[in-house]
Design a protein around this motif. Structure first.
Motif, PDB file in Angstrom:
ATOM      1  N   UNK A 118       0.877  -1.175   0.000  1.00 18.08           N
ATOM      2  CA  UNK A 118       0.000   0.000   0.000  1.00 18.08           C
ATOM      3  C   UNK A 118       0.911   1.221   0.000  1.00 18.08           C
ATOM      4  N   UNK A 119       0.439   2.304  -0.607  1.00 17.02           N
ATOM      5  CA  UNK A 119       1.240   3.520  -0.511  1.00 17.02           C
ATOM      6  C   UNK A 119       0.368   4.767  -0.597  1.00 17.02           C
ATOM      7  N   UNK A 120       0.926   5.823  -0.028  1.00 16.13           N
ATOM      8  CA  UNK A 120       0.319   7.160  -0.081  1.00 16.13           C
ATOM      9  C   UNK A 120       1.333   8.066  -0.756  1.00 16.13           C
ATOM     10  N   UNK A 121       0.889   8.857  -1.718  1.00 20.34           N
ATOM     11  CA  UNK A 121       1.762   9.868  -2.328  1.00 20.34           C
ATOM     12  C   UNK A 121       1.111  11.230  -2.139  1.00 20.34           C
ATOM     13  N   UNK A 122       1.868  12.151  -1.571  1.00 19.79           N
ATOM     14  CA  UNK A 122       1.386  13.529  -1.377  1.00 19.79           C
ATOM     15  C   UNK A 122       2.424  14.504  -1.946  1.00 19.79           C
ATOM     16  N   UNK A 123       2.022  15.724  -2.255  1.00 20.82           N
ATOM     17  CA  UNK A 123       2.938  16.644  -2.943  1.00 20.82           C
ATOM     18  C   UNK A 123       3.928  17.379  -2.046  1.00 20.82           C
ATOM     19  N   UNK A 124       3.684  17.407  -0.729  1.00 21.38           N
ATOM     20  CA  UNK A 124       4.509  18.264   0.131  1.00 21.38           C
ATOM     21  C   UNK A 124       5.203  17.461   1.243  1.00 21.38           C
ATOM     22  N   UNK A 125       6.435  17.834   1.526  1.00 26.21           N
ATOM     23  CA  UNK A 125       7.223  17.136   2.546  1.00 26.21           C
ATOM     24  C   UNK A 125       6.606  17.292   3.935  1.00 26.21           C
ATOM     25  N   UNK A 126       6.171  18.509   4.246  1.00 26.73           N
ATOM     26  CA  UNK A 126       5.607  18.764   5.572  1.00 26.73           C
ATOM     27  C   UNK A 126       4.358  17.916   5.801  1.00 26.73           C
ATOM     28  N   UNK A 127       3.508  17.823   4.774  1.00 27.26           N
ATOM     29  CA  UNK A 127       2.284  17.018   4.872  1.00 27.26           C
ATOM     30  C   UNK A 127       2.636  15.542   5.043  1.00 27.26           C
ATOM     31  N   UNK A 128       3.617  15.073   4.286  1.00 28.35           N
ATOM     32  CA  UNK A 128       4.034  13.671   4.374  1.00 28.35           C
ATOM     33  C   UNK A 128       4.546  13.349   5.781  1.00 28.35           C
ATOM     34  N   UNK A 129       5.332  14.256   6.340  1.00 29.71           N
ATOM     35  CA  UNK A 129       5.877  14.040   7.686  1.00 29.71           C
ATOM     36  C   UNK A 129       4.774  13.997   8.736  1.00 29.71           C
ATOM     37  N   UNK A 130       3.800  14.886   8.581  1.00 24.24           N
ATOM     38  CA  UNK A 130       2.685  14.940   9.531  1.00 24.24           C
ATOM     39  C   UNK A 130       1.841  13.664   9.449  1.00 24.24           C
ATOM     40  N   UNK A 154       7.028   2.621   5.913  1.00 27.09           N
ATOM     41  CA  UNK A 154       8.320   3.224   5.570  1.00 27.09           C
ATOM     42  C   UNK A 154       8.194   4.747   5.611  1.00 27.09           C
ATOM     43  N   UNK A 155       9.130   5.445   6.256  1.00 27.66           N
ATOM     44  CA  UNK A 155       9.075   6.912   6.341  1.00 27.66           C
ATOM     45  C   UNK A 155       9.028   7.573   4.965  1.00 27.66           C
ATOM     46  N   UNK A 156       8.556   8.823   4.890  1.00 26.41           N
ATOM     47  CA  UNK A 156       8.418   9.529   3.609  1.00 26.41           C
ATOM     48  C   UNK A 156       9.701   9.528   2.790  1.00 26.41           C
ATOM     49  N   UNK A 157       9.536   9.315   1.487  1.00 22.99           N
ATOM     50  CA  UNK A 157      10.663   9.277   0.561  1.00 22.99           C
ATOM     51  C   UNK A 157      10.275  10.014  -0.707  1.00 22.99           C
ATOM     52  N   UNK A 158      11.148  10.921  -1.156  1.00 24.24           N
ATOM     53  CA  UNK A 158      10.820  11.787  -2.298  1.00 24.24           C
ATOM     54  C   UNK A 158      11.245  11.170  -3.624  1.00 24.24           C
ATOM     55  N   UNK A 159      10.336  11.219  -4.615  1.00 24.09           N
ATOM     56  CA  UNK A 159      10.658  10.893  -6.010  1.00 24.09           C
ATOM     57  C   UNK A 159      10.027  11.976  -6.877  1.00 24.09           C
ATOM     58  N   UNK A 160      10.074  11.795  -8.186  1.00 30.17           N
ATOM     59  CA  UNK A 160       9.461  12.772  -9.100  1.00 30.17           C
ATOM     60  C   UNK A 160       7.949  12.853  -8.901  1.00 30.17           C
ATOM     61  N   UNK A 161       7.354  11.773  -8.400  1.00 31.81           N
ATOM     62  CA  UNK A 161       5.898  11.743  -8.210  1.00 31.81           C
ATOM     63  C   UNK A 161       5.456  12.521  -6.990  1.00 31.81           C
ATOM     64  N   UNK A 162       6.344  12.696  -6.031  1.00 35.27           N
ATOM     65  CA  UNK A 162       5.994  13.375  -4.792  1.00 35.27           C
ATOM     66  C   UNK A 162       6.636  12.662  -3.616  1.00 35.27           C
ATOM     67  N   UNK A 163       5.993  12.748  -2.448  1.00 31.00           N
ATOM     68  CA  UNK A 163       6.519  12.119  -1.238  1.00 31.00           C
ATOM     69  C   UNK A 163       5.720  10.842  -0.948  1.00 31.00           C
ATOM     70  N   UNK A 164       6.428   9.712  -0.915  1.00 34.41           N
ATOM     71  CA  UNK A 164       5.808   8.398  -0.739  1.00 34.41           C
ATOM     72  C   UNK A 164       5.842   7.972   0.728  1.00 34.41           C
ATOM     73  N   UNK A 165       4.730   7.431   1.189  1.00 36.84           N
ATOM     74  CA  UNK A 165       4.686   6.714   2.459  1.00 36.84           C
ATOM     75  C   UNK A 165       4.183   5.315   2.109  1.00 36.84           C
ATOM     76  N   UNK A 166       5.001   4.314   2.360  1.00 38.44           N
ATOM     77  CA  UNK A 166       4.698   2.962   1.883  1.00 38.44           C
ATOM     78  C   UNK A 166       4.537   1.992   3.046  1.00 38.44           C
TER      79      UNK A 166
END
Length: 260
Positions: A125-137, A194-206
Motif C-alpha cells: 500500500x502507498x500514499x503519495x502527497x505533494x509536500x514534505x511537511x504534509x508527508x511528515x505529519x 516506511x518513512x516519507x521518501x521523495x521521487x518525481x511523483x511526490x513524497x511516498x509513504x509505503x
C-alpha cells in the motif's frame, strides 16, 4: 460518399502518410520481421492449422462479444478488413508464438533461475502527497496511531483510485519497482510503514503487507520468452540489414515504371 472516399485511397497515399508521420521505417521493420518469422518457421517445419486459427478466432469473438456471424462481419467491415485478412493476421500471431516456444522454451526456466532475485513480489500500500511537511505529519499520525494508514490514504493520496482503495497498490514484481524505492521496500518487515521518501511523483509513504516468493507462473513465462524472442528478432533484423544491402521499398507504381 464516405465509402467512395475510402475505396479511392491509393497505396502511394498510404505510404506517403506513413513517411510524413515517421511511421514508414517501423512498418517496414514489422514486415521484414514477419518474413524472418516465416522463413525460420519453414526451416523448422512449423505450421499453423485451420483448426488452430478457428479456435483462436472463436476466442477473440468471445472476448469481443461477437456472438453472431453478422456481428463479426460488421466488426471486420468497421476495421476495413476481410475475413481472410483477419485469419491471415491470426495465422501470423500463432506462428510467432509457435516459433518463440520452439526457440526458447527450454531456456525460460534457466533464465528464471538466473534472475530469481528480480521475480520476487511484494503486496504493498502507498500514499503519495505533494509536500514534505504534509508527508511528515501523516507519517507521525500513523506512527502515533492517531489515524490508520488506510484512513490517511483515503484522505490525502494524490491519486483518486488509490484514495478509493485506501492506498492499495497491488502485488508488484521487484523488477517493476524503481531502483529508488526497491531497496527500502524489500528491506522492510511486513506491516511496517516506511518513512516519507521523495521521487518525481511526490513524497511516498509505503506500507508492505507481505512478500511473495518468486515462482515461474504463466505470466512470468510469457514475459521471459517474449523478451528473448524480441531480442532474437532484433538481432536477425540487424543481420538482414548488414548482409543484404539496401532493402527495397518501391511502391507498385514505381516498380511498374522501372519495368517499363
Amino acid at each position: 460518399m464516405t465509402n467512395n472516399l475510402i475505396t479511392s485511397i491509393e497505396v502511394e497515399e498510404i505510404i506517403d502518410h506513413l513517411k510524413k508521420n515517421l511511421q514508414f521505417k517501423e512498418t517496414c521493420h514489422k514486415i521484414l520481421q514477419q518474413r524472418i518469422i516465416q522463413r525460420a518457421s519453414e526451416q523448422r517445419n512449423l505450421t499453423v492449422t485451420d483448426h488452430e486459427i478457428q479456435t483462436e478466432a472463436d476466442k477473440i469473438r468471445r472476448e469481443k462479444r461477437l456472438e453472431k456471424a453478422v456481428d463479426t462481419l460488421a466488426w471486420l467491415n468497421n476495421q476495413l478488413i476481410t475475413p481472410d485478412d483477419w485469419e491471415s493476421g491470426i495465422r501470423d500471431d500463432l506462428l510467432r508464438h509457435k516459433l518463440s516456444k520452439n526457440l526458447f522454451d527450454q531456456e525460460v526456466k534457466k533464465t528464471f533461475q538466473q534472475n530469481l532475485f528480480n521475480f520476487g513480489q511484494v503486496l504493498l500500500y502507498q500514499i503519495i502527497v505533494p509536500y514534505e511537511k504534509l508527508a511528515s505529519e501523516i507519517f507521525y499520525q500513523i506512527e502515533e496511531e492517531e489515524m490508520s494508514f488506510y484512513q490517511a490514504a483515503h484522505l490525502y493520496d494524490v491519486d483518486e483510485k488509490r484514495r478509493l482503495q485506501c492506498g492499495y497498490e497491488g502485488t508488484i514484481y521487484r523488477f517493476k519497482i524503481s531502483s529508488e524505492l526497491s531497496p527500502m521496500i524489500f528491506a522492510a518487515n511486513p506491516g511496517e510503514v516506511i518513512p516519507p521518501f521523495k521521487t518525481e511523483q511526490g513524497y511516498h509513504i509505503i506500507m508492505v503487507e507481505k512478500f511473495i516468493k518468486a515462482q515461474l507462473n504463466e505470466e512470468i513465462y510469457q514475459q521471459i520468452i517474449e523478451k528473448m524472442f524480441d531480442e532474437w528478432l532484433f538481432n536477425e533484423l540487424n543481420y538482414l540489414f548488414h548482409n543484404s544491402g539496401e532493402i527495397s521499398t518501391h511502391t507498385p507504381a514505381a516498380q511498374q515504371e522501372e519495368q517499363s
